[in-house]
Design a protein around this motif. Structure first.
Motif, short mmCIF file in Angstrom:
data_model
loop_
_atom_site.label_atom_id
_atom_site.label_comp_id
_atom_site.label_asym_id
_atom_site.label_seq_id
_atom_site.Cartn_x
_atom_site.Cartn_y
_atom_site.Cartn_z
N UNK A 12 0.83 -1.21 0.00
CA UNK A 12 0.00 0.00 0.00
C UNK A 12 0.86 1.25 0.00
N UNK A 13 1.81 1.33 0.91
CA UNK A 13 2.63 2.54 1.01
C UNK A 13 3.53 2.70 -0.23
N UNK A 14 4.06 1.60 -0.74
CA UNK A 14 4.90 1.68 -1.95
C UNK A 14 4.06 2.15 -3.14
N UNK A 15 2.83 1.66 -3.25
CA UNK A 15 1.94 2.07 -4.34
C UNK A 15 1.61 3.56 -4.25
N UNK A 16 1.30 4.02 -3.04
CA UNK A 16 0.96 5.43 -2.85
C UNK A 16 2.14 6.32 -3.22
N UNK A 17 3.34 5.97 -2.74
CA UNK A 17 4.52 6.78 -3.03
C UNK A 17 4.88 6.76 -4.51
N UNK A 18 4.73 5.61 -5.16
CA UNK A 18 5.06 5.51 -6.58
C UNK A 18 4.06 6.26 -7.46
N UNK A 27 7.09 18.81 -2.23
CA UNK A 27 6.49 19.77 -1.29
C UNK A 27 6.49 19.22 0.13
N UNK A 28 6.11 17.95 0.27
CA UNK A 28 6.08 17.34 1.60
C UNK A 28 7.50 17.22 2.19
N UNK A 29 8.47 16.88 1.36
CA UNK A 29 9.85 16.75 1.83
C UNK A 29 10.42 18.11 2.20
N UNK A 30 10.13 19.14 1.41
CA UNK A 30 10.62 20.50 1.72
C UNK A 30 10.04 21.01 3.03
N UNK A 31 8.81 20.61 3.35
CA UNK A 31 8.15 21.06 4.58
C UNK A 31 8.49 20.19 5.79
N UNK A 32 9.23 19.11 5.59
CA UNK A 32 9.53 18.17 6.66
C UNK A 32 10.52 18.81 7.63
N UNK A 33 10.14 18.99 8.89
CA UNK A 33 11.07 19.58 9.84
C UNK A 33 12.16 18.58 10.25
N UNK A 34 13.28 19.11 10.67
CA UNK A 34 14.45 18.31 11.09
C UNK A 34 14.67 17.09 10.19
N UNK A 35 14.92 17.39 8.92
CA UNK A 35 15.15 16.32 7.95
C UNK A 35 16.38 15.52 8.32
N UNK A 36 16.28 14.20 8.19
CA UNK A 36 17.43 13.35 8.52
C UNK A 36 18.48 13.39 7.41
N UNK A 114 4.04 9.35 11.91
CA UNK A 114 3.97 10.69 11.34
C UNK A 114 3.92 10.64 9.81
N UNK A 115 4.72 9.77 9.20
CA UNK A 115 4.72 9.63 7.75
C UNK A 115 3.37 9.10 7.28
N UNK A 116 2.83 8.14 7.99
CA UNK A 116 1.51 7.61 7.62
C UNK A 116 0.45 8.72 7.67
N UNK A 117 0.46 9.51 8.74
CA UNK A 117 -0.56 10.55 8.93
C UNK A 117 -0.38 11.75 8.01
N UNK A 122 -2.82 11.49 3.24
CA UNK A 122 -3.26 12.57 2.34
C UNK A 122 -3.03 12.25 0.87
N UNK A 123 -1.88 11.64 0.54
CA UNK A 123 -1.61 11.29 -0.85
C UNK A 123 -2.60 10.24 -1.34
#
Length: 161
Positions: A12-18, A27-36, A114-117, A122-123
């Motif tokens: 499910x998650x791989x399908x959504x991301x792909x 946009x989601x990555x740019x807004x991600x606080x304290x990026x690893x 957090x990634x799920x929510x 949303x995606x």
């Protein structure tokens, strides 16, 4: 969680991301606080895969052709440790594959909920809405054909040509 539930959730998650638009992932990555810290273990690279189909959806397999796929594998260093993520994206889209792999890695770490929510749900909702609109649009263009049977008056066969 049972093994088949884990596999289903990963699919499910791989399908959504792909299937997510690259712009949304960016946009989601740019807004991600304290990026690893992100390190590519296998940089985004495009290649070909053989696509198979099945007769009638369930019958014998046959080769449809080839499709371009881009894959990426990353190592993400988080405060809670490190995790790896992999993605496969249809087409030649290295940035998309890289971003999808990053979020896949975050799903394997402490930021999972957090990634799920904030990313996956949303995606997934946006994709469901796009799919519903596409189905409605396709349905609005359906033409129902019907055939009127001509009755024959008698034994004489008339040529329809």
């Amino acid at each position: 969680m049972k093994t088949h539930d884990v596999v289903r959730e990963r699919r499910r998650t791989a399908r959504v991301l792909a299937n997510a638009p690259q712009a949304d992932l960016q946009r989601l990555w740019d807004a991600w606080p304290d990026r690893p810290e992100v390190q590519y273990l296998r940089g985004p690279e495009a290649g070909l895969v053989m696509v198979q189909g099945r007769i009638g959806g369930t019958g014998d397999r046959f080769h449809v052709g080839e499709a371009t796929v881009t894959r990426a594998t990353v190592l993400v260093q988080q405060s809670g440790g490190q995790s790896t993520g992999t993605s496969y994206v249809l087409g030649s889209h290295p940035e998309h594959a890289g971003l999808a792999a990053i979020f896949d890695a975050l799903l394997a770490g402490p930021a999972r909920d957090r990634v799920l929510a904030e990313v996956i749900e949303p995606l997934e909702s946006a994709q469901a809405e796009r799919d519903a609109r596409a189905r409605a649009q396709a349905r609005s263009t359906v033409v129902d054909f019907f055939t009127v049977a001509r009755e024959n008056d008698g034994p004489e066969d008339e040529d329809d040509e």
